[in-house]
Structures are given as structure tokens and as C-alpha cells.
Design a protein around this motif. Structure first.
Motif, PDB file in Angstrom:
ATOM      1  N   UNK A  86       0.866  -1.168   0.000  1.00 43.10           N
ATOM      2  CA  UNK A  86       0.000   0.000   0.000  1.00 43.10           C
ATOM      3  C   UNK A  86       0.911   1.229   0.000  1.00 43.10           C
ATOM      4  N   UNK A  87       0.517   2.258  -0.694  1.00 40.85           N
ATOM      5  CA  UNK A  87       1.396   3.426  -0.795  1.00 40.85           C
ATOM      6  C   UNK A  87       1.436   4.268   0.479  1.00 40.85           C
ATOM      7  N   UNK A  88       0.350   4.311   1.241  1.00 40.30           N
ATOM      8  CA  UNK A  88       0.300   5.148   2.437  1.00 40.30           C
ATOM      9  C   UNK A  88       1.422   4.876   3.430  1.00 40.30           C
ATOM     10  N   UNK A  89       1.592   3.622   3.875  1.00 41.15           N
ATOM     11  CA  UNK A  89       2.688   3.344   4.812  1.00 41.15           C
ATOM     12  C   UNK A  89       4.068   3.638   4.226  1.00 41.15           C
ATOM     13  N   UNK A  90       4.236   3.416   2.939  1.00 42.20           N
ATOM     14  CA  UNK A  90       5.510   3.743   2.294  1.00 42.20           C
ATOM     15  C   UNK A  90       5.768   5.241   2.292  1.00 42.20           C
ATOM     16  N   UNK A  91       4.704   6.016   2.136  1.00 43.38           N
ATOM     17  CA  UNK A  91       4.837   7.475   2.175  1.00 43.38           C
ATOM     18  C   UNK A  91       5.213   7.957   3.577  1.00 43.38           C
ATOM     19  N   UNK A  92       4.635   7.317   4.595  1.00 39.18           N
ATOM     20  CA  UNK A  92       4.976   7.666   5.978  1.00 39.18           C
ATOM     21  C   UNK A  92       6.448   7.354   6.228  1.00 39.18           C
ATOM     22  N   UNK A  93       6.903   6.214   5.726  1.00 42.17           N
ATOM     23  CA  UNK A  93       8.323   5.846   5.846  1.00 42.17           C
ATOM     24  C   UNK A  93       9.197   6.959   5.247  1.00 42.17           C
ATOM     25  N   UNK A  94       8.883   7.350   4.018  1.00 38.30           N
ATOM     26  CA  UNK A  94       9.679   8.371   3.335  1.00 38.30           C
ATOM     27  C   UNK A  94       9.654   9.691   4.106  1.00 38.30           C
ATOM     28  N   UNK A  95       8.498  10.041   4.663  1.00 38.07           N
ATOM     29  CA  UNK A  95       8.379  11.255   5.466  1.00 38.07           C
ATOM     30  C   UNK A  95       9.306  11.191   6.681  1.00 38.07           C
ATOM     31  N   UNK A  96       9.375  10.036   7.329  1.00 35.95           N
ATOM     32  CA  UNK A  96      10.247   9.878   8.493  1.00 35.95           C
ATOM     33  C   UNK A  96      11.719  10.018   8.093  1.00 35.95           C
ATOM     34  N   UNK A  97      12.082   9.507   6.928  1.00 32.84           N
ATOM     35  CA  UNK A  97      13.463   9.643   6.465  1.00 32.84           C
ATOM     36  C   UNK A  97      13.772  11.115   6.180  1.00 32.84           C
ATOM     37  N   UNK A  98      12.808  11.832   5.604  1.00 29.83           N
ATOM     38  CA  UNK A  98      12.988  13.272   5.374  1.00 29.83           C
ATOM     39  C   UNK A  98      13.193  13.983   6.717  1.00 29.83           C
ATOM     40  N   UNK A  99      12.387  13.639   7.717  1.00 30.01           N
ATOM     41  CA  UNK A  99      12.538  14.238   9.042  1.00 30.01           C
ATOM     42  C   UNK A  99      13.929  13.962   9.605  1.00 30.01           C
ATOM     43  N   UNK A 100      14.384  12.713   9.484  1.00 26.15           N
ATOM     44  CA  UNK A 100      15.736  12.379   9.943  1.00 26.15           C
ATOM     45  C   UNK A 100      16.786  13.244   9.259  1.00 26.15           C
ATOM     46  N   UNK A 101      16.636  13.424   7.946  1.00 25.98           N
ATOM     47  CA  UNK A 101      17.617  14.207   7.201  1.00 25.98           C
ATOM     48  C   UNK A 101      17.537  15.688   7.560  1.00 25.98           C
ATOM     49  N   UNK A 102      16.351  16.167   7.883  1.00 24.63           N
ATOM     50  CA  UNK A 102      16.216  17.565   8.325  1.00 24.63           C
ATOM     51  C   UNK A 102      16.912  17.763   9.673  1.00 24.63           C
ATOM     52  N   UNK A 103      16.820  16.773  10.535  1.00 21.75           N
ATOM     53  CA  UNK A 103      17.416  16.868  11.863  1.00 21.75           C
ATOM     54  C   UNK A 103      18.918  16.606  11.871  1.00 21.75           C
ATOM     55  N   UNK A 104      19.338  15.620  11.076  1.00 19.76           N
ATOM     56  CA  UNK A 104      20.701  15.117  11.197  1.00 19.76           C
ATOM     57  C   UNK A 104      21.568  15.306   9.961  1.00 19.76           C
ATOM     58  N   UNK A 105      20.966  15.748   8.880  1.00 17.17           N
ATOM     59  CA  UNK A 105      21.733  15.933   7.654  1.00 17.17           C
ATOM     60  C   UNK A 105      21.486  14.819   6.651  1.00 17.17           C
ATOM     61  N   UNK A 106      22.002  15.031   5.460  1.00 24.07           N
ATOM     62  CA  UNK A 106      21.802  14.062   4.388  1.00 24.07           C
ATOM     63  C   UNK A 106      22.350  12.695   4.767  1.00 24.07           C
ATOM     64  N   UNK A 107      21.665  11.683   4.280  1.00 24.69           N
ATOM     65  CA  UNK A 107      22.090  10.289   4.451  1.00 24.69           C
ATOM     66  C   UNK A 107      22.118   9.837   5.908  1.00 24.69           C
ATOM     67  N   UNK A 108      21.249  10.415   6.739  1.00 25.04           N
ATOM     68  CA  UNK A 108      21.226  10.078   8.167  1.00 25.04           C
ATOM     69  C   UNK A 108      20.920   8.602   8.399  1.00 25.04           C
ATOM     70  N   UNK A 109      19.896   8.060   7.755  1.00 26.87           N
ATOM     71  CA  UNK A 109      19.548   6.656   7.972  1.00 26.87           C
ATOM     72  C   UNK A 109      20.648   5.747   7.435  1.00 26.87           C
ATOM     73  N   UNK A 110      21.204   6.092   6.297  1.00 27.77           N
ATOM     74  CA  UNK A 110      22.325   5.304   5.763  1.00 27.77           C
ATOM     75  C   UNK A 110      23.483   5.317   6.756  1.00 27.77           C
ATOM     76  N   UNK A 111      23.723   6.474   7.373  1.00 27.83           N
ATOM     77  CA  UNK A 111      24.782   6.576   8.371  1.00 27.83           C
ATOM     78  C   UNK A 111      24.517   5.713   9.591  1.00 27.83           C
ATOM     79  N   UNK A 112      23.272   5.713  10.057  1.00 29.42           N
ATOM     80  CA  UNK A 112      22.917   4.872  11.207  1.00 29.42           C
ATOM     81  C   UNK A 112      23.123   3.393  10.897  1.00 29.42           C
TER      82      UNK A 112
END
Length: 126
Positions: free
Chosen positions: A21-47
Motif C-alpha cells: 500500500x502506498x500510504x505506509x511507504x509514504x509515511x516511511x519516506x516522510x520519516x526519512x525526510x525528518x531524519x535528514x532535516x534533523x541530522x543531515x543528508x544520508x542520516x539513515x544510511x549513516x545509522x
């Protein structure tokens, strides 16, 4: 053919090639954007210790699931990247909920928006 998308904005179910379903995938992407806003580019990749840029490969889905099934690892990684003893409790709750490995367990977009609105209202009263 193969997978097409930008890592790590692709949720585990998208990477695994399952129907989704696209909705949960969109929420995932939103959370990654939030991480990058807080911690910089590639934050999840860094973790996760992924090289940058990371290719969208199916085996990455399992790596994401394994990492996020242990919220303490995620919390410790966030704290380190934020240079804090621990990340703010509410922020951690939203990120853990929005990045839940199982799409059915993920926060809905309205819950993420409501959490952001509550935070904004609290700050605007200060």
C-alpha cells in the motif's frame, strides 16, 4: 528492470518487491525526510553503516528490518548523531512509529502530522 527509487526513502516492503500500500511507504519516506532535516543528508544510511550512495537492492530490506526491530540501537544511534545522551522521547516515538518495519504497524500520516502540530503549539506558547 529491477528496483527503482532512492534509498533509503524506499520502505522495506518496497525493497523486497512485495505488493504494498502506498500510504505506509509514504509515511516511511516522510520519516526519512525528518531524519535528514534533523541530522543531515544520508542520516539513515549513516545509522545503518551503508555506503553513500546506496543502491536500492532487495537485501537492504532485511537490513532495515533487523536494525529497526531493536529500537534501542536506533535510539543510541540517534543520540550519538544528535550529540545528546538520549533523543527527545516524543521525537523518538514518532520516528520509531513511522519507521516501523511492518507497514501495518507504522503510524498513519495523520498521527505524524498531529504529533508535529502538538509540538509546534507547545513551542509557540513558550
Amino acid at each position: 528492470a529491477g528496483l527503482r527509487g532512492t534509498m533509503p526513502f524506499m520502505a522495506p516492503e518496497v525493497l523486497s518487491g512485495e505488493r504494498f500500500e502506498t500510504g505506509p511507504g509514504d509515511v516511511w519516506a516522510l520519516a526519512v525526510v525528518l531524519l535528514e532535516m534533523l541530522l543531515g543528508l544520508d542520516a539513515l544510511s549513516g545509522l545503518l553503516g551503508w555506503p553513500v550512495p546506496v543502491l536500492p537492492e532487495a537485501h537492504r530490506a532485511q537490513e532495515l528490518v533487523e536494525f529497526l526491530q531493536e529500537p534501542s540501537k536506533f535510539s543510541k544511534g540517534l543520540a550519538t548523531m544528535m550529540d545528546m545522551e538520549a533523543p527527545p522521547r516524543r521525537l523518538l516515538a514518532v520516528l520509531v512509529g513511522a519507521l516501523a518495519p511492518e507497514p501495518g504497524n507504522r503510524l498513519q500520516a495523520s498521527a505524524v502530522a498531529a504529533a508535529a502540530a502538538r509540538s509546534w503549539r507547545r513551542r509557540s506558547k513558550e
